[in-house]
Design a protein around this motif. Structure first.
Motif, PDB file in Angstrom:
ATOM      1  N   ILE A  39       1.053   6.900  18.582  1.00 47.29           N
ATOM      2  CA  ILE A  39       0.021   7.330  17.640  1.00 47.29           C
ATOM      3  C   ILE A  39       0.095   6.419  16.415  1.00 47.29           C
ATOM      4  CG2 ILE A  39      -0.786   9.224  16.184  1.00 47.29           C
ATOM      5  CD1 ILE A  39       0.510  11.155  18.210  1.00 47.29           C
ATOM      6  N   THR A  40      -0.908   5.537  16.265  1.00 48.64           N
ATOM      7  CA  THR A  40      -0.923   4.553  15.195  1.00 48.64           C
ATOM      8  C   THR A  40      -2.184   4.721  14.367  1.00 48.64           C
ATOM      9  OG1 THR A  40       0.236   2.982  16.642  1.00 48.64           O
ATOM     10  CG2 THR A  40      -0.798   2.092  14.659  1.00 48.64           C
ATOM     11  N   SER A  73      -1.371  18.047  14.193  1.00 54.35           N
ATOM     12  CA  SER A  73      -0.444  17.810  13.089  1.00 54.35           C
ATOM     13  C   SER A  73       0.290  19.120  12.877  1.00 54.35           C
ATOM     14  CB  SER A  73      -1.198  17.396  11.820  1.00 54.35           C
ATOM     15  OG  SER A  73      -0.308  17.290  10.727  1.00 54.35           O
ATOM     16  N   VAL A 103      -7.554   7.882  16.038  1.00 57.87           N
ATOM     17  CA  VAL A 103      -6.474   8.210  15.108  1.00 57.87           C
ATOM     18  C   VAL A 103      -6.936   7.764  13.725  1.00 57.87           C
ATOM     19  CG1 VAL A 103      -4.049   7.876  14.504  1.00 57.87           C
ATOM     20  CG2 VAL A 103      -4.749   7.888  16.916  1.00 57.87           C
ATOM     21  N   GLU A 109       2.646   9.338   7.809  1.00 59.02           N
ATOM     22  CA  GLU A 109       3.764   9.772   8.638  1.00 59.02           C
ATOM     23  C   GLU A 109       3.867  11.289   8.657  1.00 59.02           C
ATOM     24  OE1 GLU A 109       8.335   8.248   9.463  1.00 59.02           O
ATOM     25  OE2 GLU A 109       7.184   7.525   7.750  1.00 59.02           O
ATOM     26  N   TYR A 112       3.334  14.764  14.625  1.00 61.60           N
ATOM     27  CA  TYR A 112       2.131  14.766  15.449  1.00 61.60           C
ATOM     28  C   TYR A 112       2.482  14.946  16.927  1.00 61.60           C
ATOM     29  CZ  TYR A 112       0.310  12.731  11.166  1.00 61.60           C
ATOM     30  OH  TYR A 112      -0.016  12.498   9.853  1.00 61.60           O
ATOM     31  N   SER A 132       4.927  11.698  22.940  1.00 57.06           N
ATOM     32  CA  SER A 132       4.270  10.721  22.073  1.00 57.06           C
ATOM     33  C   SER A 132       5.195  10.364  20.919  1.00 57.06           C
ATOM     34  CB  SER A 132       2.950  11.285  21.532  1.00 57.06           C
ATOM     35  OG  SER A 132       3.179  12.463  20.767  1.00 57.06           O
ATOM     36  N   SER A 133       4.833   9.311  20.193  1.00 56.08           N
ATOM     37  CA  SER A 133       5.594   8.892  19.021  1.00 56.08           C
ATOM     38  C   SER A 133       4.619   8.351  17.982  1.00 56.08           C
ATOM     39  CB  SER A 133       6.624   7.818  19.390  1.00 56.08           C
ATOM     40  OG  SER A 133       5.980   6.681  19.944  1.00 56.08           O
ATOM     41  N   TYR A 134       5.077   8.295  16.727  1.00 59.26           N
ATOM     42  CA  TYR A 134       4.246   7.814  15.626  1.00 59.26           C
ATOM     43  C   TYR A 134       4.722   6.440  15.187  1.00 59.26           C
ATOM     44  CZ  TYR A 134       2.342   7.308  10.916  1.00 59.26           C
ATOM     45  OH  TYR A 134       1.724   6.829   9.789  1.00 59.26           O
ATOM     46  N   LYS A 135       3.756   5.532  14.921  1.00 58.95           N
ATOM     47  CA  LYS A 135       4.079   4.204  14.415  1.00 58.95           C
ATOM     48  C   LYS A 135       3.291   3.950  13.136  1.00 58.95           C
ATOM     49  CE  LYS A 135       4.007  -0.706  15.647  1.00 58.95           C
ATOM     50  NZ  LYS A 135       3.624  -1.712  16.688  1.00 58.95           N
ATOM     51  N   HIS A 136       4.002   3.667  12.051  1.00 64.61           N
ATOM     52  CA  HIS A 136       3.348   3.453  10.764  1.00 64.61           C
ATOM     53  C   HIS A 136       2.618   2.114  10.741  1.00 64.61           C
ATOM     54  CE1 HIS A 136       2.504   4.091   6.596  1.00 64.61           C
ATOM     55  NE2 HIS A 136       3.131   2.992   6.222  1.00 64.61           N
TER      56      HIS A 136
END
Length: 322
Positions: A39-40, A73, A103, A109, A112, A132-136
């Protein structure tokens, strides 16, 4: 609804995208999924799903299976979209579905998650949490000093401009499930690699009256001379081709349900509303019409109304090549 975790099968890397496979099996149906799990901000999440009936399973009646993709979220749904069918045949015991959600360019950050809701019938509805993962992502900031002409355009509050904005928004927020024109990865609309602005740039506009405003830039700008050929990024249907106050000569093409490409500030248009175009077809020539500080091509992608960084779609985002 009953929450069921998916079985993780494998992880592999595409150019610019991470694709993850997951599978769920039960007595009445099997689900096989491929999706990009990162998730970017400013990108998108696409999930391609195969729904199949197990061998020797006796289907007693026709069931209209439905599915929805959500991004949450914490526990609040912040984006969602229904799946639409890609392929369905009477002879096959399976069919494919696709869904995509944008997105936000403003996403910061946080906690999510992705959720798939699948309804095999009105009484058989299940939820699947997708790993899933979050990428700043850090976006550029820029200041644009506008001359009198561009100040007048940017601050134009006329009914005509308001009507143009409303018309475009009505198009971009329209999703027609049957409109599947292309599953291929996009190409850039010009061969130039001279970028003068990027999608997500934080902009401050300074006006000739001393005032200013801030906003996001919703597309990528190519610094190309007036008259440069502009090519369709993918097969699709032209849903707008007209002159607008803010964006000058503008072309909008629909590619998938809710997925549109936009081409702004053109000097001329070679297509009209209702035309069907092929990938790489010449649709216009670049210019400096509308609010522009010089000749360039503005290329923008909208998904379910939201702007998404165009470079995301230069990958195999529908997993057609898997």
């Amino acid at each position: 609804m009953k929450k069921i975790a998916l079985t993780l099968l494998c992880l592999f890397q595409l150019i610019g995208l991470f694709a993850e496979n997951a599978k769920y099996q039960c007595d009445d149906y099997n689900l096989s999924l491929t999706y990009n799990e990162v998730i970017t901000p400013g990108e998108a999440i696409f999930v391609r799903m195969t729904v199949s009936t197990p061998k020797n399973h006796k289907k007693t009646k026709d069931i209209e299976q439905k599915a929805t993709l959500q991004m949450l979220s914490d526990k609040k749904v912040i984006e969602y979209a229904p799946f639409y069918i890609l392929q369905k045949t009477k002879k096959s015991n399976s069919f494919e579905m696709l869904a995509g959600i944008p997105v936000s360019l403003w996403l910061t950050e946080g906690n999510y998650s992705l959720k798939l809701i699948f309804a095999n019938s009105a009484s058989d509805v299940k939820e699947f949490i997708l790993p899933s993962s979050y990428k700043h992502k850090i976006f550029n900031e820029e200041i644009l000093e506008l001359d009198a002409k561009n100040t007048a355009i940017k601050t134009d509050n006329s009914p005509e401009r308001a009507a143009q904005i409303e018309k475009l928004n009505n198009i971009l927020f329209t999703t027609i499930p049957e409109d599947v024109y292309s599953l291929k990865k996009f190409i850039t609309p010009t061969e130039s690699q001279r970028y003068t602005a990027w999608c997500g740039d934080r902009r401050t506009y300074k006006y000739t009256n001393g005032k200013s405003s801030t906003s996001l830039h919703y597309g990528n700008d190519y610094g190309v001379p007036t008259g440069t050929e502009v090519h369709a990024c993918a097969d699709g249907k032209v849903v707008m081709a007209e002159n607008r106050i803010s964006t000058g000569y503008s072309v909008v093409i629909e590619h998938l349900p809710g997925l549109y490409s936009l081409y702004y500030h053109l000097s001329e248009m070679n297509v009209k509303e209702g035309d069907f175009v092929k990938q790489s077809q010449i649709i216009a020539k670049s210019g400096a019409t509308g609010l522009a500080t010089g000749p360039h091509l503005h290329w923008e992608i909208r998904l379910n109304g939201a702007a998404v960084c165009p470079e995301f779609f230069l990958n195999d985002f529908t997993f057609e090549e898997n």
